[in-house]
Design an enzyme around this catalytic site. Structure first.
Site, PDB file in Angstrom:
ATOM      1  N   GLY A  94      37.173  72.945  40.785  1.00  0.00           N
ATOM      2  CA  GLY A  94      35.919  72.356  40.476  1.00  0.00           C
ATOM      3  C   GLY A  94      35.979  71.022  40.428  1.00  0.00           C
ATOM      4  O   GLY A  94      36.946  70.372  40.128  1.00  0.00           O
TER       5      GLY A  94
ATOM      6  N   ILE B 229      35.427  67.132  38.702  1.00  0.00           N
ATOM      7  CA  ILE B 229      36.140  66.403  37.464  1.00  0.00           C
ATOM      8  C   ILE B 229      35.070  66.783  36.205  1.00  0.00           C
ATOM      9  O   ILE B 229      33.834  66.679  36.265  1.00  0.00           O
ATOM     10  CB  ILE B 229      35.973  64.822  37.752  1.00  0.00           C
ATOM     11  CG1 ILE B 229      36.994  64.448  38.765  1.00  0.00           C
ATOM     12  CG2 ILE B 229      36.489  64.118  36.275  1.00  0.00           C
ATOM     13  CD1 ILE B 229      37.010  63.259  39.262  1.00  0.00           C
TER      14      ILE B 229
ATOM     15  N   TYR C 227      39.059  53.887  39.469  1.00  0.00           N
ATOM     16  CA  TYR C 227      37.627  54.334  39.224  1.00  0.00           C
ATOM     17  C   TYR C 227      36.983  52.861  39.238  1.00  0.00           C
ATOM     18  O   TYR C 227      35.880  52.725  39.368  1.00  0.00           O
ATOM     19  CB  TYR C 227      37.548  55.070  37.849  1.00  0.00           C
ATOM     20  CG  TYR C 227      38.172  56.482  37.865  1.00  0.00           C
ATOM     21  CD1 TYR C 227      37.506  57.227  38.921  1.00  0.00           C
ATOM     22  CD2 TYR C 227      38.810  56.743  37.101  1.00  0.00           C
ATOM     23  CE1 TYR C 227      37.722  58.508  39.086  1.00  0.00           C
ATOM     24  CE2 TYR C 227      39.158  58.280  36.955  1.00  0.00           C
ATOM     25  CZ  TYR C 227      38.614  59.067  38.080  1.00  0.00           C
ATOM     26  OH  TYR C 227      39.011  60.423  38.017  1.00  0.00           O
TER      27      TYR C 227
ATOM     28  N   ASP D 285      45.396  74.999  36.813  1.00  0.00           N
ATOM     29  CA  ASP D 285      44.162  74.333  36.846  1.00  0.00           C
ATOM     30  C   ASP D 285      43.680  73.507  38.253  1.00  0.00           C
ATOM     31  O   ASP D 285      43.033  72.772  37.979  1.00  0.00           O
ATOM     32  CB  ASP D 285      44.149  73.699  35.541  1.00  0.00           C
ATOM     33  CG  ASP D 285      44.863  72.392  35.575  1.00  0.00           C
ATOM     34  OD1 ASP D 285      45.717  72.045  36.562  1.00  0.00           O
ATOM     35  OD2 ASP D 285      44.988  71.803  34.561  1.00  0.00           O
TER      36      ASP D 285
ATOM     37  N   GLU E 203      38.590  57.899  32.492  1.00  0.00           N
ATOM     38  CA  GLU E 203      37.357  58.245  33.156  1.00  0.00           C
ATOM     39  C   GLU E 203      36.363  57.630  32.818  1.00  0.00           C
ATOM     40  O   GLU E 203      35.041  57.875  33.351  1.00  0.00           O
ATOM     41  CB  GLU E 203      37.201  59.833  32.769  1.00  0.00           C
ATOM     42  CG  GLU E 203      38.296  60.764  33.327  1.00  0.00           C
ATOM     43  CD  GLU E 203      38.427  62.183  33.028  1.00  0.00           C
ATOM     44  OE1 GLU E 203      39.104  62.960  33.562  1.00  0.00           O
ATOM     45  OE2 GLU E 203      37.419  62.626  32.089  1.00  0.00           O
TER      46      GLU E 203
END
Length: 215
Positions: free
Chosen positions: A11, A13, A47, A86, A147
């Protein structure tokens, strides 16, 4: 596809993959495989400037995930020891297809095909999905510095890419059950009953009797 249980949780982030993998691995007593994220030296720069740092970032993830899965296959799956992860390495193409320019994507695809040719497929996937608001809230809640510069537009595109990929995956691999979990309606971190429902679905697909879930 391996016969010993090999469950991959996937799935976008922030949706809760690692949290769910930890809880299910403890209950099922499966080996836990966690992806390497914060050790990627290019991720913070990625990012800030996706176009400039995407190829370096994706190649680091590809090589590390290849090595992890190679080790897992030899030390666990081939020894008939079940694993819950994961992530699975197929996620690399979801990210690379979004971030890489055409010339670099062509090179990446060739490298990916060579490295993953003999990689084991999971025999069950738990696919977590959620709205942009939920993803942003969960990313903020876990508070990873790396993040903080994720753009909502990138996250929204990524979530859409996952939907497209998982629809295609189910058509390509009908033999692999995909358990879809709506993260807007299910919070397995905060609510034990949500976690138990997921657990019951998993053991049902594993064709084994469910035990009482241990909190």
């Amino acid at each position: 596809m391996t016969e010993v249980p090999f469950i991959a949780i996937e799935g976008p982030i922030g949706v809760g993959k690692t949290s769910l993998a930890k809880k299910l691995s403890a209950q099922l007593q499966f080996h836990l495989l966690k992806e390497i994220v914060e050790e990627n030296p290019f991720l913070g720069k990625f990012y800030d400037d996706i176009a400039e740092w995407s190829f370096q970032t994706e190649m680091f993830f590809l090589c590390n995930r290849f090595k992890q899965l190679e080790d897992i296959d030899k030390k666990y799956l081939q020894q008939q020891k079940p694993v819950i992860a994961d992530y699975h390495i197929f996620k690399n193409m979801i990210f690379a297809s979004r971030t890489l320019s055409k010339d670099k994507l062509d090179k990446y695809r060739r490298i990916y095909a060579i490295l993953t040719e003999d990689m084991p497929l999971p025999n069950m996937i738990i696919y977590l999905h959620a709205s942009l608001d939920t993803l942003l809230k969960r990313i903020a809640r876990r508070g990873r510095d790396i993040e903080q510069n994720i753009q909502p537009s990138y996250l929204m595109q990524l979530a859409a890419d996952y939907e497209t990929y998982m629809d295609a995956f189910e058509k390509m691999h009908p033999e692999i059950p995909v358990i879809r979990i709506d993260g807007d309606k299910c919070d397995f971190v905060q609510h034990q009953e949500d976690l138990e429902r997921i657990y019951q679905q998993v053991v049902s697909h594993l064709n084994k009797p469910a035990t009482i879930f241990k909190a």
